[in-house]
Scaffold this motif. Structure first.
Motif, PDB file in Angstrom:
ATOM      1  N   TYR A 176       0.825  -1.204   0.000  1.00  0.00           N
ATOM      2  CA  TYR A 176       0.000   0.000   0.000  1.00  0.00           C
ATOM      3  C   TYR A 176       0.864   1.261   0.000  1.00  0.00           C
ATOM      4  O   TYR A 176       0.538   2.248  -0.674  1.00  0.00           O
ATOM      5  N   ILE A 177       1.957   1.239   0.740  1.00  0.00           N
ATOM      6  CA  ILE A 177       2.842   2.401   0.751  1.00  0.00           C
ATOM      7  C   ILE A 177       3.442   2.618  -0.633  1.00  0.00           C
ATOM      8  O   ILE A 177       3.624   3.756  -1.086  1.00  0.00           O
ATOM      9  N   GLU A 178       3.731   1.529  -1.341  1.00  0.00           N
ATOM     10  CA  GLU A 178       4.261   1.649  -2.696  1.00  0.00           C
ATOM     11  C   GLU A 178       3.281   2.378  -3.606  1.00  0.00           C
ATOM     12  O   GLU A 178       3.685   3.116  -4.512  1.00  0.00           O
ATOM     13  N   LEU A 179       1.996   2.197  -3.372  1.00  0.00           N
ATOM     14  CA  LEU A 179       0.992   2.898  -4.173  1.00  0.00           C
ATOM     15  C   LEU A 179       1.104   4.410  -4.042  1.00  0.00           C
ATOM     16  O   LEU A 179       0.702   5.154  -4.939  1.00  0.00           O
ATOM     17  N   LEU A 180       1.632   4.886  -2.910  1.00  0.00           N
ATOM     18  CA  LEU A 180       1.717   6.316  -2.650  1.00  0.00           C
ATOM     19  C   LEU A 180       3.034   6.921  -3.113  1.00  0.00           C
ATOM     20  O   LEU A 180       3.218   8.137  -3.024  1.00  0.00           O
ATOM     21  N   SER A 181       3.941   6.103  -3.609  1.00  0.00           N
ATOM     22  CA  SER A 181       5.255   6.590  -4.005  1.00  0.00           C
ATOM     23  C   SER A 181       5.139   7.577  -5.155  1.00  0.00           C
ATOM     24  O   SER A 181       4.378   7.349  -6.105  1.00  0.00           O
ATOM     25  N   PRO A 182       5.890   8.689  -5.109  1.00  0.00           N
ATOM     26  CA  PRO A 182       5.884   9.627  -6.242  1.00  0.00           C
ATOM     27  C   PRO A 182       6.299   8.974  -7.551  1.00  0.00           C
ATOM     28  O   PRO A 182       5.867   9.391  -8.621  1.00  0.00           O
ATOM     29  N   ASP A 183       7.118   7.943  -7.482  1.00  0.00           N
ATOM     30  CA  ASP A 183       7.555   7.247  -8.693  1.00  0.00           C
ATOM     31  C   ASP A 183       6.422   6.505  -9.380  1.00  0.00           C
ATOM     32  O   ASP A 183       6.516   6.165 -10.554  1.00  0.00           O
ATOM     33  N   HIS A 184       5.346   6.252  -8.624  1.00  0.00           N
ATOM     34  CA  HIS A 184       4.237   5.490  -9.173  1.00  0.00           C
ATOM     35  C   HIS A 184       3.003   6.348  -9.393  1.00  0.00           C
ATOM     36  O   HIS A 184       1.910   5.833  -9.580  1.00  0.00           O
ATOM     37  N   ALA A 185       3.184   7.659  -9.322  1.00  0.00           N
ATOM     38  CA  ALA A 185       2.042   8.550  -9.506  1.00  0.00           C
ATOM     39  C   ALA A 185       1.631   8.563 -10.972  1.00  0.00           C
ATOM     40  O   ALA A 185       2.423   8.375 -11.873  1.00  0.00           O
ATOM     41  N   GLY A 186       0.338   8.798 -11.201  1.00  0.00           N
ATOM     42  CA  GLY A 186      -0.173   8.911 -12.556  1.00  0.00           C
ATOM     43  C   GLY A 186      -0.510   7.574 -13.172  1.00  0.00           C
ATOM     44  O   GLY A 186      -0.485   6.526 -12.543  1.00  0.00           O
ATOM     45  N   THR A 187      -0.781   7.593 -14.468  1.00  0.00           N
ATOM     46  CA  THR A 187      -1.281   6.397 -15.144  1.00  0.00           C
ATOM     47  C   THR A 187      -0.182   5.393 -15.450  1.00  0.00           C
ATOM     48  O   THR A 187      -0.477   4.254 -15.789  1.00  0.00           O
ATOM     49  N   ASN A 188       1.105   5.815 -15.360  1.00  0.00           N
ATOM     50  CA  ASN A 188       2.180   4.898 -15.705  1.00  0.00           C
ATOM     51  C   ASN A 188       2.609   4.022 -14.541  1.00  0.00           C
ATOM     52  O   ASN A 188       3.398   3.114 -14.712  1.00  0.00           O
TER      53      ASN A 188
END
Length: 263
Positions: free
Chosen positions: A151-163
């Motif tokens: 769940y924390i990985e979902l909040l990572s800036p690296d994973h923001a957006g559709t990519n």
């Protein structure tokens, strides 16, 4: 990621902070107003009477918020984050020189059965979508280390957006639906699954404990363009091999007649 953990529970601090730090995250803990001010306020504002109207000192990627946190501490967190949003407009413009980063996303550690008298007071701001405390993700207690880290990985800036990856989490199983990979306990090494096995597993997890018929699973895995006889035989083999692999990790695909589910 730089994380702030706001909670009144010492036991939860030891469990959660240790897991996050072992995964390489930086974690600051705020269990009272003084610690919260020390984490969020600028040096000039710290300890001043008008501290609530000052900008925060540092940018956190996310705030983990225990829903059993003392209500006064939760209220102070809301005021500090709201004042920061007021200082920087909507807190979301990263393209304007000098503009601050967006407000940190909230990961709510939720108690399924709230103690009597706490539910309304502790969630007074969380349920409001306009509140800076409104959660981006909700992690229901009790949770495994894998669930927490996923769940924390979902909040990572690296994973923001559709990519970024779209994750499905089921206990110690994590599915990256974009890459079509499944992980057990750690997202560093995927489980060895064929494309059909992965598709069947994703369909079963999306069913969220409901039974799916053999025909429904076949359509989800193969689509409608495959001959029935070939589809039936291959699907049966796929379910057999997937069941064996999941059983080794403690997950059971149960069969009821011609219906299946994963627990």
């Amino acid at each position: 990621m730089d994380l702030l953990f706001v909670t009144s529970s010492t036991a939860l601090v030891m469990a959660v902070a240790g897991t996050l730090q072992s995964a390489g995250h930086t974690v600051d803990v705020a269990s009272d107003a003084q610690q919260l001010d020390g984490a969020l306020l600028s040096e000039r504002a710290f300890g001043e009477a008008d501290a609530d109207v000052q900008r925060v000192r540092r940018d956190y990627d996310a705030v983990l918020l225990d829903d059993l946190t003392d209500t006064e501490l939760m209220g102070r967190l809301e005021r500090l984050l709201r004042s920061r949003a007021d200082d920087s407009g909507d807190g979301s413009d990263n393209n304007v020189p000098g503009a601050s980063r967006p407000l940190p996303k909230i990961a709510l550690l939720a108690t399924p059965s709230m103690p009597r008298g706490r539910e309304q007071t502790s969630r007074y701001a969380i349920s409001d979508p306009a509140s800076p405390l409104h959660p981006a993700v909700t992690i229901n207690k009790p949770f495994s280390d894998t669930e927490l880290l996923s769940y924390i990985e979902l909040l990572s800036p690296d994973h923001a957006g559709t990519n970024g990856p779209a994750l499905l989490i089921h206990g110690d199983l994590t599915l990256d639906t974009h890459a079509q990979r499944a992980y057990y306990r750690s997202t560093s090494r995927p489980i060895a699954l064929s494309p059909r096995e992965y598709s069947a597993l994703e369909a079963l997890i999306r069913a969220d404990g409901r039974f799916l018929s053999f025909d429904d699973l076949s359509r989800l895995v193969f689509g409608d363009g495959v001959g029935f006889a070939e589809q039936h035989a291959v699907m049966a083999t796929t379910l057999y091999s997937l069941t064996r692999k999941m059983r080794r990790m403690g997950f059971f695909i149960t069969q009821r007649g011609h219906e299946y589910r994963i627990r």
